[in-house]
Design an enzyme around this catalytic site. Structure first.
Site: not given
Lengths: 296, 232
Positions: B82, B196, B198
């Protein structure tokens, strides 16, 4: 076409339990939040929202444990709200694993709190939660404390101000429609979506996939729902004894087909079915399950 | 215990979710906030959400800029996520962005936020969006997107995008309204993703795993510009 419409199960949490009410009141125990959250993750939920529905009333915060457990195993964005009053409250939840926090009461009482929170943690993690009720005129008023207290603020003006102060998203709940299964308040969604430059998550009233289509057409960027997902996931094998201290468990003791007066209004339905219906109506949602050519 | 992954902790946003994802995959995670921590890394993640200028300040305040450039030049794998991806660029956004790390030639610009008919779209771009190959010949085999299907969705939250000077560094692109922007870049050992991983479910974890387990510990340093250090 912009990004995909997000479908976001909202889990209302009271102490250790998942609950659901109508008009944000009359809460019934449905089970353990974790079991429902896992199921939604596997079904392709795009995000999750946890709301501590009594925190605001008692000025406490009991979510950190369930937040931490969720963040350890479910790798989708998690928004947590309910009774957050200070920067420390926010920090605690972000550290526990929340990606965003939802603020309502504290923001209305002190709009500067939004700016302060956005500056400290970034707008992307500050969601302003607006609980709106229709007024006798043709407007909407923002409420606080789980839809109990009128704030005197016009909901549309408040949304605009919240966004200008740094709210990254608006979680817009219709108190009138919440838990009824009669559909979102489409007019409310239209007015707020048109007025603010940030994404709007529509909440309150979803009883079937058609309702989500209506809300998306009205301008919602994300669609939140609770009962319609929970009542499907609800299973009788829960141990009632474990919940008996919680008081209002008549839903669990009753027929799994849904609480009497809701029967017929809410068509319990999985997230995948919702996505299929939205796609059939020409809207974009995240493909799920996705092709993963490697086993994890 | 799997590979050791060092996550740069410089006060810009939630580092815990990437740490959890890496641990879930069996990696050993280390948080670093100093030049020594960076120098000792075998695999380094530069996370981050928030403002570009502030992030560079925070890196400078911790004396980390030089250390990141040295790390990048060492050929060991680096992943910017990001804002962390955007920081890899030489030039920040026009609004108070200033200089970036300059590890990848290019700049950062604001998302226009317009659909095909010029109507306004919501910015930040928040939500799940598909990644597509940049060019017909491109293959994701052996990259951090190995095993990811075409147009698979990942979770984005951002208002700015990278514009690398060398289109060859663009591994995948994503569309938001009328714009296409690089959602994954790679230049040798330097990787960046705008989304993202994650927070992108099982497929996002697959990207994390590719980075942690499958990137060569010594990549090709050629892609790094010789003068990268001058950005500091």
């Amino acid at each position: 076409m912009p990004g995909n419409l997000r479908i976001i199960p909202k889990l209302e949490i009271k102490g250790p339990n998942l609950v659901k009410g109508v008009h944000l009141e009359g809460l019934r125990v449905l089970g353990k939040p974790w079991d429902f959250a896992c199921r939604y993750y596997e079904e392709g939920a795009d995000e999750l929202i946890y709301m501590d529905v009594v925190a605001s009333l008692y000025g406490r915060n009991s979510l950190a444990d369930i937040v931490a457990r969720t963040a350890n195993d479910l790798f989708i964005p998690l928004t947590v709200g309910g009774g957050l009053r200070t920067l420390d409250d926010i920090r605690t939840l972000l550290r526990a694993g929340a990606d965003k926090v939802a603020i309502n009461t504290a923001a209305i009482k002190n709009p500067g709190f939004i700016r302060e929170a956005a500056r400290t943690f970034g707008s992307q993690c500050i969601v302003v939660s607006i609980e709106a009720k229709r007024t006798p005129g043709s407007g909407y008023e923002a409420y606080t404390d789980s839809g109990r207290e009128p704030s005197g603020r016009d909901a549309v003006e408040w949304a605009v101000e919240a966004a200008s102060l740094g709210a990254g998203e608006i979680l817009l709940t219709s108190v009138d429609m919440d838990g009824t299964g009669l559909g979102y308040d489409v007019e409310l969604i239209k007015r707020i979506s048109a007025a603010v430059p940030v994404p709007v998550i529509a909440s309150g009233g979803c009883g079937n996939p058609e309702h989500m289509c209506e809300a998306a057409k009205a301008g919602a960027d994300a669609l939140s729902a609770a009962s319609v997902f929970h009542y499907r996931s609800f299973r009788r094998e829960v141990d009632i004894g474990e919940f008996s201290a919680e008081g209002n468990i008549e839903f669990m003791l009753g027929n799994t087909g849904g609480h009497g007066f809701l029967r017929g209004r809410i068509s319990p339905c999985g997230i995948g079915e919702f996505k299929e219906r939205l796609c059939a109506a020409g809207m974009k949602t995240r493909m799920f399950p996705q092709p993963v050519s490697m086993a994890l | 215990m799997g590979p050791r992954v060092t996550i740069l902790d410089y006060g810009m946003g939630n580092i815990f979710s990437i740490e959890r994802a890496m641990r879930k995959l069996g990696c050993e995670t280390v948080l670093a906030d100093s030049p020594e921590g960076i120098a000792g890394a075998e695999r380094l993640i530069l996370p981050g959400v928030g403002a570009f200028g502030k992030a560079m300040e925070e890196l400078e305040r911790r004396d980390c800029v030089r250390a990141i450039l040295d790390y990048a030049a060492s050929g060991k794998p680096l992943l910017g996520i990001c804002l962390g991806m955007q920081l890899l660029m030489r030039e920040g956004s026009e609004f108070g962005g200033g200089r970036g790390l300059g590890i990848v030639e290019g700049r950062v610009v604001a998302l226009k936020g317009e659909d095909m008919d010029g109507r306004r779209l919501k910015v930040p771009h928040i939500g799940w969006n598909g990644v597509c190959e940049n060019g017909k010949e491109a293959s994701w085999k052996g990259t951090i997107l190995d095993g990811v299907g075409w147009d698979s969705s990942f979770y984005f939250v951002h208002s700015f995008v990278c514009v690398p000077s060398d289109q060859g560094a663009v591994l995948a692109e994503t569309s938001y309204g009328s714009e296409r922007f690089p959602s994954v870049i790679q230049a040798g050992n330097i990787h960046g993703c705008q989304f993202h991983p994650e927070k992108s479910g099982p497929l996002g974890l697959a990207v994390c795993r590719n980075f942690a387990f499958n990137t060569p510990e010594k990549g090709c340093g050629d892609a790094i510009r010789k003068d990268a250090g001058q950005a500091a």
